[in-house]
Scaffold this motif. Structure first.
Motif, PDB file in Angstrom:
ATOM      1  N   VAL A 459       0.676  -1.299  -0.130  1.00  0.00           N
ATOM      2  CA  VAL A 459      -0.018   0.064  -0.293  1.00  0.00           C
ATOM      3  C   VAL A 459       1.424   1.015  -0.285  1.00  0.00           C
ATOM      4  CG1 VAL A 459      -1.693   1.293   1.032  1.00  0.00           C
ATOM      5  CG2 VAL A 459      -2.151  -1.102   1.002  1.00  0.00           C
ATOM      6  N   LYS A 460       2.130   1.502   0.684  1.00  0.00           N
ATOM      7  CA  LYS A 460       3.056   2.609   0.774  1.00  0.00           C
ATOM      8  C   LYS A 460       3.891   2.007  -0.384  1.00  0.00           C
ATOM      9  CE  LYS A 460       3.384   3.092   5.746  1.00  0.00           C
ATOM     10  NZ  LYS A 460       4.502   2.557   6.673  1.00  0.00           N
ATOM     11  N   LYS A 461       3.894   1.386  -0.523  1.00  0.00           N
ATOM     12  CA  LYS A 461       4.236   1.357  -1.895  1.00  0.00           C
ATOM     13  C   LYS A 461       3.832   2.096  -3.486  1.00  0.00           C
ATOM     14  CE  LYS A 461       6.544  -3.001  -1.836  1.00  0.00           C
ATOM     15  NZ  LYS A 461       7.427  -4.294  -1.933  1.00  0.00           N
ATOM     16  N   THR A 462       3.048   1.833  -3.906  1.00  0.00           N
ATOM     17  CA  THR A 462       1.437   1.498  -4.094  1.00  0.00           C
ATOM     18  C   THR A 462       1.799   3.545  -4.219  1.00  0.00           C
ATOM     19  OG1 THR A 462       0.809   0.296  -4.592  1.00  0.00           O
ATOM     20  CG2 THR A 462      -0.743   1.898  -5.366  1.00  0.00           C
ATOM     21  N   ALA A 463       1.492   4.253  -3.281  1.00  0.00           N
ATOM     22  CA  ALA A 463       1.250   5.747  -2.645  1.00  0.00           C
ATOM     23  C   ALA A 463       2.401   6.506  -3.089  1.00  0.00           C
ATOM     24  CB  ALA A 463       1.195   5.291  -1.229  1.00  0.00           C
ATOM     25  N   ASN A 516      -3.562  16.605  -3.770  1.00  0.00           N
ATOM     26  CA  ASN A 516      -4.193  14.637  -4.253  1.00  0.00           C
ATOM     27  C   ASN A 516      -3.036  14.340  -3.541  1.00  0.00           C
ATOM     28  OD1 ASN A 516      -6.176  15.437  -5.002  1.00  0.00           O
ATOM     29  ND2 ASN A 516      -6.093  15.290  -7.001  1.00  0.00           N
ATOM     30  N   VAL A 517      -1.596  14.794  -4.275  1.00  0.00           N
ATOM     31  CA  VAL A 517       0.126  14.290  -3.994  1.00  0.00           C
ATOM     32  C   VAL A 517      -0.211  14.102  -1.418  1.00  0.00           C
ATOM     33  CG1 VAL A 517       1.806  14.632  -2.993  1.00  0.00           C
ATOM     34  CG2 VAL A 517       1.130  14.824  -4.950  1.00  0.00           C
ATOM     35  N   GLU A 518      -0.755  15.215  -1.085  1.00  0.00           N
ATOM     36  CA  GLU A 518      -0.625  15.388  -0.036  1.00  0.00           C
ATOM     37  C   GLU A 518      -2.015  13.864   0.571  1.00  0.00           C
ATOM     38  OE1 GLU A 518      -0.462  19.079   3.181  1.00  0.00           O
ATOM     39  OE2 GLU A 518      -1.911  18.461   2.346  1.00  0.00           O
ATOM     40  N   ASN A 519      -2.838  14.069   0.264  1.00  0.00           N
ATOM     41  CA  ASN A 519      -4.196  13.256   0.631  1.00  0.00           C
ATOM     42  C   ASN A 519      -3.223  11.980   0.474  1.00  0.00           C
ATOM     43  OD1 ASN A 519      -5.687  15.184   1.003  1.00  0.00           O
ATOM     44  ND2 ASN A 519      -6.915  14.659  -0.239  1.00  0.00           N
ATOM     45  N   ARG A 520      -2.502  11.408  -0.626  1.00  0.00           N
ATOM     46  CA  ARG A 520      -2.319  10.022  -0.665  1.00  0.00           C
ATOM     47  C   ARG A 520      -1.268   9.974   0.772  1.00  0.00           C
ATOM     48  NH1 ARG A 520      -2.403   7.287  -5.408  1.00  0.00           N
ATOM     49  NH2 ARG A 520      -3.741   8.640  -6.919  1.00  0.00           N
ATOM     50  N   ILE A 521      -0.238  10.734   0.282  1.00  0.00           N
ATOM     51  CA  ILE A 521       0.202   9.898   1.490  1.00  0.00           C
ATOM     52  C   ILE A 521      -0.031  10.230   2.965  1.00  0.00           C
ATOM     53  CG2 ILE A 521       2.580  11.246   3.123  1.00  0.00           C
ATOM     54  CD1 ILE A 521       3.595   9.497  -0.042  1.00  0.00           C
ATOM     55  N   GLN A 522      -0.970  11.013   3.427  1.00  0.00           N
ATOM     56  CA  GLN A 522      -1.762  10.303   4.948  1.00  0.00           C
ATOM     57  C   GLN A 522      -2.354   9.194   4.927  1.00  0.00           C
ATOM     58  OE1 GLN A 522      -3.329  14.911   4.899  1.00  0.00           O
ATOM     59  NE2 GLN A 522      -1.493  15.909   5.762  1.00  0.00           N
ATOM     60  N   SER A 523      -3.116   9.513   4.065  1.00  0.00           N
ATOM     61  CA  SER A 523      -3.701   8.088   4.062  1.00  0.00           C
ATOM     62  C   SER A 523      -2.997   6.874   4.341  1.00  0.00           C
ATOM     63  CB  SER A 523      -4.643   7.952   2.162  1.00  0.00           C
ATOM     64  OG  SER A 523      -3.594   7.226   1.436  1.00  0.00           O
ATOM     65  N   VAL A 524      -1.559   6.379   4.220  1.00  0.00           N
ATOM     66  CA  VAL A 524      -0.956   5.354   4.132  1.00  0.00           C
ATOM     67  C   VAL A 524       0.225   5.967   5.710  1.00  0.00           C
ATOM     68  CG1 VAL A 524      -0.365   4.382   2.267  1.00  0.00           C
ATOM     69  CG2 VAL A 524       1.147   6.447   2.462  1.00  0.00           C
ATOM     70  N   GLY A 525      -0.156   6.896   6.019  1.00  0.00           N
ATOM     71  CA  GLY A 525      -0.010   7.279   7.888  1.00  0.00           C
ATOM     72  C   GLY A 525       1.524   7.896   7.476  1.00  0.00           C
ATOM     73  N   GLY A 526       1.956   8.479   6.595  1.00  0.00           N
ATOM     74  CA  GLY A 526       2.739   8.990   5.783  1.00  0.00           C
ATOM     75  C   GLY A 526       3.009  10.650   6.130  1.00  0.00           C
ATOM     76  N   THR A 527       3.932  11.345   6.186  1.00  0.00           N
ATOM     77  CA  THR A 527       4.171  12.933   5.544  1.00  0.00           C
ATOM     78  C   THR A 527       4.158  13.085   4.904  1.00  0.00           C
ATOM     79  OG1 THR A 527       5.548  13.001   6.917  1.00  0.00           O
ATOM     80  CG2 THR A 527       3.868  13.288   8.754  1.00  0.00           C
ATOM     81  N   ILE A 528       4.166  14.537   4.050  1.00  0.00           N
ATOM     82  CA  ILE A 528       4.632  14.570   3.063  1.00  0.00           C
ATOM     83  C   ILE A 528       4.895  16.955   3.219  1.00  0.00           C
ATOM     84  CG2 ILE A 528       3.484  15.693   1.467  1.00  0.00           C
ATOM     85  CD1 ILE A 528       5.055  15.384  -0.913  1.00  0.00           C
ATOM     86  N   THR A 529       6.090  17.213   2.808  1.00  0.00           N
ATOM     87  CA  THR A 529       6.046  18.703   3.177  1.00  0.00           C
ATOM     88  C   THR A 529       6.880  19.620   1.960  1.00  0.00           C
ATOM     89  OG1 THR A 529       8.290  18.745   4.268  1.00  0.00           O
ATOM     90  CG2 THR A 529       6.469  18.320   5.425  1.00  0.00           C
ATOM     91  N   PHE A 530       6.337  20.633   1.190  1.00  0.00           N
ATOM     92  CA  PHE A 530       6.980  21.369   1.000  1.00  0.00           C
ATOM     93  C   PHE A 530       7.197  21.928   0.572  1.00  0.00           C
ATOM     94  CE2 PHE A 530       4.140  18.148  -2.152  1.00  0.00           C
ATOM     95  CZ  PHE A 530       2.991  18.368  -1.187  1.00  0.00           C
ATOM     96  N   THR A 531       8.348  22.749   0.170  1.00  0.00           N
ATOM     97  CA  THR A 531       8.668  24.011  -0.199  1.00  0.00           C
ATOM     98  C   THR A 531      10.004  25.116  -1.223  1.00  0.00           C
ATOM     99  OG1 THR A 531       9.937  22.878   2.394  1.00  0.00           O
ATOM    100  CG2 THR A 531      10.818  24.914   1.332  1.00  0.00           C
ATOM    101  N   LYS A 539      11.118  21.409  -3.459  1.00  0.00           N
ATOM    102  CA  LYS A 539      11.562  20.791  -2.807  1.00  0.00           C
ATOM    103  C   LYS A 539       9.959  19.729  -2.115  1.00  0.00           C
ATOM    104  CE  LYS A 539      15.701  22.721  -2.042  1.00  0.00           C
ATOM    105  NZ  LYS A 539      16.373  23.330  -0.273  1.00  0.00           N
ATOM    106  N   ALA A 540      10.057  18.973  -2.174  1.00  0.00           N
ATOM    107  CA  ALA A 540       8.939  17.764  -0.979  1.00  0.00           C
ATOM    108  C   ALA A 540       9.977  16.857  -0.275  1.00  0.00           C
ATOM    109  CB  ALA A 540       7.905  16.841  -2.666  1.00  0.00           C
ATOM    110  N   ASN A 541       9.573  16.640   0.917  1.00  0.00           N
ATOM    111  CA  ASN A 541       9.674  15.378   1.460  1.00  0.00           C
ATOM    112  C   ASN A 541       8.924  14.821   1.821  1.00  0.00           C
ATOM    113  OD1 ASN A 541      11.060  15.185   5.072  1.00  0.00           O
ATOM    114  ND2 ASN A 541      12.112  14.648   4.217  1.00  0.00           N
ATOM    115  N   ILE A 542       9.019  13.448   1.530  1.00  0.00           N
ATOM    116  CA  ILE A 542       8.271  13.049   2.340  1.00  0.00           C
ATOM    117  C   ILE A 542       8.146  11.711   3.440  1.00  0.00           C
ATOM    118  CG2 ILE A 542       6.957  10.601   0.807  1.00  0.00           C
ATOM    119  CD1 ILE A 542       7.888  12.033  -1.903  1.00  0.00           C
ATOM    120  N   ILE A 543       8.150  11.225   4.164  1.00  0.00           N
ATOM    121  CA  ILE A 543       8.124  10.371   5.460  1.00  0.00           C
ATOM    122  C   ILE A 543       7.390   9.749   5.475  1.00  0.00           C
ATOM    123  CG2 ILE A 543       9.087   9.865   7.305  1.00  0.00           C
ATOM    124  CD1 ILE A 543       9.898  12.215   8.195  1.00  0.00           C
ATOM    125  N   LEU A 544       7.592   8.045   4.598  1.00  0.00           N
ATOM    126  CA  LEU A 544       6.920   6.481   5.142  1.00  0.00           C
ATOM    127  C   LEU A 544       6.890   5.705   6.256  1.00  0.00           C
ATOM    128  CD1 LEU A 544       6.072   5.748   1.332  1.00  0.00           C
ATOM    129  CD2 LEU A 544       4.711   6.801   2.651  1.00  0.00           C
TER     130      LEU A 544
END
Length: 544
Positions: A459-463, A516-531, A539-544
């Motif tokens: 699920v996380k890999k798909t997201a 949409n990008v933020e919703n996808r990451i949050q739906s699998v319990g991750g976080t994403i921040t944009f700069t 820049k985008a920082n993704i943590i899963l």
């Protein structure tokens, strides 16, 4: 799946509470001197727990007698127990309360000796809490009132440790020199060895002469003392010294000796430290043991604190109600906890199931729409293009527009098609990013092989695949970037992905793409921040 251990700890606390109370009622030694000596040299957690309960009861007696000195004495040793267990805030409260009482008592040798001990303990507490200035101030207060050379020497050594923790090695050296000047008036060889060893270590850090001689002198003294645990710091410091001299053979030899001492005294913290030193020196045979000991130390420390938190709770309760009432209440509490655990477990299960089904439904819908766009819309457009191409009267611009519509529908279908993430995800992700590389855009991927993708859920890999696809598509359409860098890293179970391009940037707004990008990451319990700022890339920082 991450398991929450807190409910199980609650069960453990309730059960061990009953067992501890029973044990204390059966074994009780009414001797203040016995328990204060036990605190000085702890032989087991059970002994420390018994000492705590005895001192609490003894403190209540002294309070009823209004015996100020007795109250201060009991508070001091209760503070020492809290310090040993790791309850530094509680230790500070008891020590400060004892100090206030002692400040109001008549000055004599005994009171001064006790006050020095309280201040020394407070200094240690502040040092553990990284309040170095406060710790230094407290030690200096103790120095100003102490009347024994040994206590002064110990305090100087403790002050040097504060400077050492702050890497103020020159200050530490000057302080230790003051301690050494007291050697002629002190007979305690163990404390002397600690000072000499500390000085040798500081000299070694300062590249000063005499470092090895001091380290070796301390080592020799400790060899003649019947206390094997005292050898550990000498072995460790000598190992570090030889490593700085690039003598890895000697360094490893002393590291192994330190490891042997740690095993003999059965100290988890020493074992972990020794194994870490050996691993740093290239002894890879201890890597598994290091991981095991690290987990064991954390669990042991937490378990020990849980036991004493439970003990404090039980002692305070025992002052208000009888043992029978307390036991009955604990049974009810245990039942309540079990029911709560079951309820929370069921809630967690159904929430996780619902979340999983919802994600599955989203991906199924995307795939279905993708197939429908491809099979119906794109194919129909292609057929119309074919018919029109055979007609000489058709405007070329119309054909071009139809071709663009066909290409867009094909891209939409491709972007939302089924992703087979359960095999060779690293290759799949590499291919995805490589597809966006061209003569105009250089896509650089770094450290993707260092991530253990097998431990990341499908699920996380798909997201992640969809999110990176969205970011790369946005880059290609809007950013005008010519360099894109995507860096992967993993720490424990957390995977971090840093996306960075040198495009024109944007004013960040939660438009559909980023949302949409933020919703996808949050739906699998991750976080994403944009700069991003205009003309300074995205820049985008993704943590899963």
């Amino acid at each position: 799946m991450k398991i929450n251990l807190k409910p199980f700890l609650l069960i453990y606390i309730c059960v061990t509470s009953f067992l501890c109370n029973k044990a204390f009622s059966q074994h009780k030694t009414d001797s203040l001197s016995y328990y204060t000596r036990a605190i000085e040299k702890v032989t087991s957690e059970e002994t420390l727990a018994k000492a705590y309960q005895y001192l609490i009861e003894h403190l209540e007696v002294k309070k009823k007698q209004n015996n100020k000195l007795g109250i201060a004495y009991d508070l001091y040793f209760l503070a020492r127990i809290d310090y040993k267990v790791g309850f530094y805030d509680d230790s500070e409260v008891s020590a400060v309360e004892a100090l206030k009482i002692l400040d109001g008592l008549k000055v004599n040798d005994y009171n001064t000796k006790l006050k020095t001990g309280v201040l020394n303990l407070l200094g240690q507490v502040y040092n553990q809490k990284n309040m170095f200035d406060k710790a230094n101030e407290t030690y200096l207060k103790a120095l100003s009132i102490t009347s024994t050379s040994r206590d002064s020497m110990v305090l100087y050594n403790n002050i040097s440790n504060i400077y050492k923790n702050q890497k103020l090695y020159s200050n530490a050296k000057n302080t230790l020199v003051k301690a050494i000047k007291l050697f002629n008036r002190v007979e305690d060889s163990i404390e002397k060895a600690r000072v000499i060893d500390n000085l040798g270590f500081i000299k070694f850090k300062l590249n000063s002469q005499g470092a090895f001689n001091d380290l070796n002198t301390a080592y020799t003294i400790r060899q003649n003392v019947d206390n094997i645990a005292e050898l550990y710091p000498s072995y460790k410091n000598l190992s570090e010294y030889y490593l700085s001299k690039k003598d890895t053979v000697q360094a490893l030899s002393f590291a192994i000796k330190a490891y042997d001492v740690a095993n003999k005294v059965n100290s988890l913290s020493y074992k972990l430290d020794a194994v870490k030193t050996r691993y740093t020196l290239g002894d890879n045979s201890v890597f598994k043991e290091y991981s095991f000991l690290n987990d064991s130390l954390l669990k042991a420390a937490k378990l020990s604190q849980n036991k004493f938190a439970l003990l404090k709770y039980n002692v305070s309760k025992s002052q208000l109600e009888s043992q029978i009432e307390k036991s009955q209440k604990q049974v009810y509490q245990l039942l309540a906890v079990v029911i709560l655990i079951l309820a929370l477990g069921l809630l967690y299960f159904f929430r996780a199931k619902h979340k999983k089904e919802k994600l599955k439904e989203v991906y199924t819908t995307e795939t279905r729409i993708s197939k429908k766009v491809h099979d119906e819309v794109a194919n129909d457009v292609y057929q119309i293009m074919t018919k029109l191409q055979s007609n000489d009267n058709v405007n070329e611009d119309v054909l071009d527009d139809l071709e663009q519509i066909y290409l867009k529908t094909r891209d939409i279908s491709k972007e939302n098609s089924t992703i087979h993430v359960n095999q060779d995800f690293e290759i799949l992700l590499t291919d995805l990013l490589a597809n966006y590389s061209s003569n105009q855009v250089n896509v650089i991927t770094k450290d993707i092989v260092k991530v253990d993708w097998k431990k990341v859920s499908d699920v996380k890999k798909t997201a992640l695949y969809r999110v990176l696809q969205e970011l790369m598509t946005n880059m290609k359409k809007h950013s005008q970037a010519n360099i894109v860098v995507v860096v992967f890293s993993q720490k424990n179970k957390k995977v971090t992905i840093n996306y960075n391009d040198n495009g024109i940037g944007t004013t960040l707004k939660k438009h559909n793409g980023l949302q949409n990008v933020e919703n996808r990451i949050q739906s699998v319990g991750g976080t994403i921040t944009f700069t991003s700022t205009i003309n300074k890339g995205f820049k985008a920082n993704i943590i899963l």
